[in-house]
Design a protein around this motif. Structure first.
Motif, short mmCIF file in Angstrom:
data_model
loop_
_atom_site.label_atom_id
_atom_site.label_comp_id
_atom_site.label_asym_id
_atom_site.label_seq_id
_atom_site.Cartn_x
_atom_site.Cartn_y
_atom_site.Cartn_z
N THR A 377 0.85 -1.19 0.00
CA THR A 377 0.00 0.00 0.00
C THR A 377 0.88 1.23 0.00
O THR A 377 1.95 1.25 0.62
CB THR A 377 -0.92 0.05 1.23
OG1 THR A 377 -0.12 0.17 2.42
CG2 THR A 377 -1.80 -1.19 1.32
N TYR A 379 0.36 5.34 0.60
CA TYR A 379 -0.47 6.51 0.90
C TYR A 379 0.32 7.79 0.61
O TYR A 379 -0.08 8.61 -0.17
CB TYR A 379 -0.93 6.46 2.36
CG TYR A 379 -1.98 7.49 2.69
CD1 TYR A 379 -3.29 7.34 2.24
CD2 TYR A 379 -1.67 8.60 3.48
CE1 TYR A 379 -4.26 8.28 2.55
CE2 TYR A 379 -2.64 9.54 3.79
CZ TYR A 379 -3.92 9.39 3.33
OH TYR A 379 -4.88 10.33 3.64
N VAL A 404 -1.07 -0.59 -4.20
CA VAL A 404 -2.31 0.16 -3.96
C VAL A 404 -1.91 1.61 -3.76
O VAL A 404 -1.34 1.97 -2.73
CB VAL A 404 -3.05 -0.38 -2.73
CG1 VAL A 404 -4.31 0.45 -2.47
CG2 VAL A 404 -3.40 -1.85 -2.91
N GLU A 406 -3.00 5.37 -3.24
CA GLU A 406 -4.15 6.14 -2.80
C GLU A 406 -4.13 7.54 -3.42
O GLU A 406 -3.27 8.36 -3.09
CB GLU A 406 -4.18 6.25 -1.27
CG GLU A 406 -5.37 7.02 -0.73
CD GLU A 406 -6.68 6.53 -1.32
OE1 GLU A 406 -7.25 7.27 -2.16
OE2 GLU A 406 -7.12 5.42 -0.97
N GLY A 433 -7.96 1.46 -5.35
CA GLY A 433 -8.80 1.28 -4.18
C GLY A 433 -10.22 1.76 -4.39
O GLY A 433 -10.76 1.74 -5.49
N TRP A 437 -13.77 5.46 0.07
CA TRP A 437 -12.89 5.27 1.22
C TRP A 437 -11.43 5.49 0.82
O TRP A 437 -11.02 5.08 -0.28
CB TRP A 437 -13.01 3.85 1.79
CG TRP A 437 -14.37 3.43 2.21
CD1 TRP A 437 -15.37 4.22 2.72
CD2 TRP A 437 -14.91 2.10 2.16
NE1 TRP A 437 -16.48 3.47 3.00
CE2 TRP A 437 -16.23 2.16 2.66
CE3 TRP A 437 -14.40 0.87 1.75
CZ2 TRP A 437 -17.03 1.04 2.77
CZ3 TRP A 437 -15.21 -0.25 1.85
CH2 TRP A 437 -16.51 -0.17 2.35
N LYS A 438 -10.67 6.07 1.72
CA LYS A 438 -9.23 6.14 1.52
C LYS A 438 -8.59 4.87 2.06
O LYS A 438 -8.98 4.37 3.12
CB LYS A 438 -8.63 7.34 2.27
CG LYS A 438 -8.96 8.70 1.69
CD LYS A 438 -8.23 9.79 2.45
CE LYS A 438 -8.58 11.17 1.90
NZ LYS A 438 -7.85 12.25 2.60
N THR A 439 -7.59 4.37 1.35
CA THR A 439 -6.80 3.25 1.87
C THR A 439 -5.62 3.85 2.64
O THR A 439 -4.65 4.33 2.06
CB THR A 439 -6.30 2.34 0.74
OG1 THR A 439 -7.44 1.80 0.05
CG2 THR A 439 -5.47 1.20 1.31
N ILE A 496 -9.28 -4.68 -1.24
CA ILE A 496 -9.03 -3.41 -1.92
C ILE A 496 -9.07 -3.57 -3.44
O ILE A 496 -9.66 -2.73 -4.14
CB ILE A 496 -7.66 -2.84 -1.49
CG1 ILE A 496 -7.64 -2.56 0.02
CG2 ILE A 496 -7.34 -1.56 -2.26
CD1 ILE A 496 -6.27 -2.30 0.59
N ARG A 631 -12.32 4.88 6.04
CA ARG A 631 -10.97 4.55 5.58
C ARG A 631 -10.72 3.06 5.76
O ARG A 631 -11.32 2.42 6.62
CB ARG A 631 -9.91 5.33 6.37
CG ARG A 631 -9.84 6.81 6.03
CD ARG A 631 -8.67 7.48 6.72
NE ARG A 631 -8.51 8.85 6.28
CZ ARG A 631 -7.50 9.64 6.62
NH1 ARG A 631 -6.56 9.16 7.44
NH2 ARG A 631 -7.40 10.87 6.19
N VAL A 632 -9.81 2.55 4.94
CA VAL A 632 -9.33 1.19 5.13
C VAL A 632 -8.13 1.30 6.07
O VAL A 632 -7.09 1.86 5.71
CB VAL A 632 -8.94 0.53 3.80
CG1 VAL A 632 -8.38 -0.87 4.06
CG2 VAL A 632 -10.14 0.46 2.86
#
Length: 714
Positions: A377, A379, A404, A406, A433, A437-439, A496, A631-632
């Motif tokens: 992931t 971010y 992933v 974001e 994603g 929702w935000k991951t 996701i 959020r995740v």
């Protein structure tokens, strides 16, 4: 949402809310940051850095939080805060508190500029320049600065120029001496032009770019007479609205980023003495009729003072350099991260232990022929990211790599789009994603072939995969080869990428799936223990505490006899120490050399804290509605005895007993700096000078680590 009205049995007065206002609490946090700029315990340039950070924080607050409230106000919605205030009531209080904060910033700058000047770092006015400096400055402006600048007349045929968010500009009224015609000019100072010019010579002498230009206007406007002058700075609404039915999320964000530059003007700041006709020209030209207007009594754009901090030299005015440790356990395995993790779970405590171990983990995965797949992931990854390089190398080596990315990471959207493009070009499967929702979870998993079977190695973090912020954010990185963690991490990524609900989680707790329910259940267990006469306590460390349902659950636990100690760096909407409501809750905030960023949750589980059987979790989530519902996020239990002891007995106890960088919150919303007394303890110094328990290896096993003791108990 209105606060619950029933306050019977508590120490609250009629009309008082059970919660502090979120925005007012944030301003109180930024005031604590500003207080560090006045703290004589810090070197002068570090104090200036705190002042700059307080300015940057306030800019973001206006362009995000105040912008949202302003929109509600203009739309005449009755959306109320948890403490029952309307948008207009909140804006009025914010304006009052922010004005006080801004005035204090200016006073702090005057004090620091005087002290810095005596210490050899001087910001001079044009009148303070030496003859040689004046000559150098005119040459520098003519050859290096003026070619970049574009003066723009404002008249019926020349509309007012666009000024972006955080834009800084000068405005002049002038007369052409040849024909006596009056003209108004706007001069944007591009972001590429430094706010301060360093004057030549051995001494650290600077002049602000606006002062330099104004003192040499004849270079830019030959033949014109200056009538009036001023400077202004613009803050715009920077929020990006997500269209849930957007057919192409990437295209939507590329368009939205461009539109954000033209968001509504939220705040317009003028230099002191700007003529009223020029102020009116700017306000009308920017369409800022609904903006908050302020006149600065000093320096505009406090955040720009950070440039002076970054200038080389004067090590005596900075914190003593600190070099993070690389975990000895991994060194003892010849740098083989997988071998070290296979032997035992490891927690790496940043920034005391190097973020390089996270990079090394992924680099080893990229180059190891037995590694088959990497899932990651992202971010925030920063502009120069070794993490991205490692993922690209892995994909180019033929491994299956999934990232992933974001897109909704505020202010990093554009950078993340660039990373996504680079990753896709290298053959990485990029996933964006969920739209709604935000991951925000920080997870990495590596699948490796070992002895005819597959083993998965996981990394779970409380902070971003960001090499720069990892040097001054305190965060925890947890490495494990647990099969339960591997199975749950796989379900997380499938959730996701394929929207497959993660059923049957064995180890992880995840939002928006079950984190809120589980968190409430863990607190309920402490309530049950307290009512059964067993020791009951909750210790938690986070950035923000806002969620009203969780706050109410903590209130319930408090009055059932659960001892609750919270370390909340920033926003805290919970009111501690109120009889009949929160009498067993203590809240502190730590602001110091490093930014406290890790999230740690501890539940006594029937024994006096700290104890080896306590339920202990690290997480990417704060206790806010967005983290629990939109959020995740992931919470990871720490079960290995050494890792458990490191985080509970070292990290949490150190946070609770720190008395050199700590503030306590009372039931009225006031923060008071803790007096160190005769036993000063600084948790940052402690961790800079002592090895961690899980990463120290055999070579350091004999090194005595001072035992931390929590005198008040749990």
């Amino acid at each position: 949402m209105n606060a619950p009205a029933d306050i019977r049995g508590s120490g609250l007065q009629e009309g008082e809310s059970r919660y502090f206002n979120r925005e007012v609490s944030w301003l109180a946090f930024n005031r604590r940051v500003l207080e560090e700029a006045a703290n004589p315990a810090h070197p002068l340039l570090e104090r200036l850095r705190f002042l700059s950070i307080s300015g940057s924080n306030l800019d973001e607050f206006f362009s995000v939080r105040v912008a949202g409230l302003k929109e509600h106000q203009l739309e005449a919605t009755e959306h109320r805060s948890y403490d029952g205030r309307t948008p207009t009531q909140q804006l009025e209080r914010i304006s009052e508190d922010a004005d006080v904060l801004i005035a204090e910033q200016q006073r702090t700058w005057l004090e620091l500029s005087d002290l810095l000047g005596k210490a050899g770092v001087e910001v001079v006015a044009p009148s303070g320049l030496h003859a040689k400096e004046r000559d150098w400055l005119r040459t520098q402006l003519s050859e290096q600065i003026l070619p970049v600048l574009t003066p723009q007349a404002v008249d019926p045929s020349h509309p007012f120029p666009f000024v972006p968010n955080l834009g800084f500009a000068l405005v002049f009224s002038m007369v052409d001496t040849a024909d006596g015609e009056a003209v108004s000019e706007v001069l944007m100072i591009p972001a590429s032009v430094p706010r301060f010019l360093r004057l030549p010579g051995q001494q650290s002498r600077f002049i602000a770019i606006d002062d330099a230009i104004t003192a040499n206007l004849d270079l830019l406007f030959p033949g014109f007479e200056l009538i009036g002058a001023g400077a202004f700075r613009v803050l715009r609404d920077t929020d990006i609205e997500i269209e849930e039915d957007a057919e192409d999320l990437v295209r939507h964000f590329r368009s939205a980023i461009k539109q954000r530059r033209r968001g509504r003007v939220i705040r317009l700041e003028f230099s002191s003495g700007t003529p009223s006709d020029l102020e009116l020209l700017v306000r009308e030209g920017l369409g800022a009729e609904h903006a908050l207007i302020a006149e600065s009594s000093g320096f505009i754009g406090i955040t720009d003072l950070g440039q002076l901090v970054e200038d080389e030299g004067h090590p005596e005015l900075r914190f003593k350099p600190y070099t993070p440790r690389f975990p000895e356990r991994i060194k003892e395995h010849g740098g083989d991260c997988f071998a070290a993790i296979r032997g035992k779970d490891i927690v790496v405590h940043h920034p005391y232990e190097s973020f390089d171990v996270v990079v090394a983990f992924l680099r080893q995965a990229a180059s190891d022929p037995d590694v088959l797949a990497i899932k990651q992931t992202l971010y925030r990854a920063g502009k120069q990211s070794a993490i991205i390089d490692a993922l690209v190398a892995a994909a180019e080596a033929g491994k299956s790599v999934t990232a992933v990315v974001e897109l909704k990471a505020r202010f990093d959207e554009e950078q993340n789009l660039l990373w996504a493009s680079r990753l896709e070009r290298a053959g990485v499967q990029v996933v964006y994603g969920f739209t709604q929702w935000k991951t925000h979870a920080k997870v990495s998993m590596v699948v490796r072939r070992e002895g005819g079977t597959y083993r998965t190695y996981c990394h779970f973090g409380t902070g971003n995969y960001h090499p720069t912020t990892a040097r001054f954010y305190t965060d925890l990185s947890f490495f494990t080869a647990s099969k339960r963690a591997a199975r749950d991490a796989a379900k997380l990524f499938n959730f996701i990428s394929g929207y497959v609900p993660p059923k049957g989680l064995e180890l992880l707790t995840m939002s928006p799936v079950n984190l809120r329910e589980k968190l409430s259940g863990w607190i309920d267990s402490e309530i049950a223990n307290a009512r059964a006469g067993k020791p009951a306590a909750v210790w938690a460390k986070m950035n923000s505490l806002v969620d009203p349902a969780i706050i109410d659950k903590l209130y319930e636990a408090s009055e059932a006899g659960v001892k609750i100690d919270l370390v909340v760096r920033g926003i805290c909407c919970l009111r501690p120490g109120i009889p009949g409501l929160s009498s067993n809750i203590r809240v502190k905030s730590i602001v110091g050399r490093f930014l406290e960023h890790s999230r740690v949750w501890c539940f006594a589980n029937g024994a006096r804290m700290p104890n080896a059987k306590a339920r202990l979790f690290i997480s990417s989530a704060d206790w806010m509605p967005r983290n629990l519902d939109r959020r995740v996020e992931v919470a990871v239990p720490l079960e290995n005895p050494t890792v458990h002891a490191q985080v509970l007995d070292q990290v949490m106890v150190a946070n609770l007993i720190d008395n050199e960088q700590s503030w306590t919150l009372d039931g009225e919303g006031h923060y008071t700096r803790v007096d160190p007394g005769k036993k000063p303890f600084n948790l940052h110094t402690y961790f800079m000078t002592n090895p961690s328990l899980s990463g120290r290896g055999q070579a350091l096993e004999g090194k005595k680590v001072p035992k931390l003791k929590l005198e008040q108990g749990g």
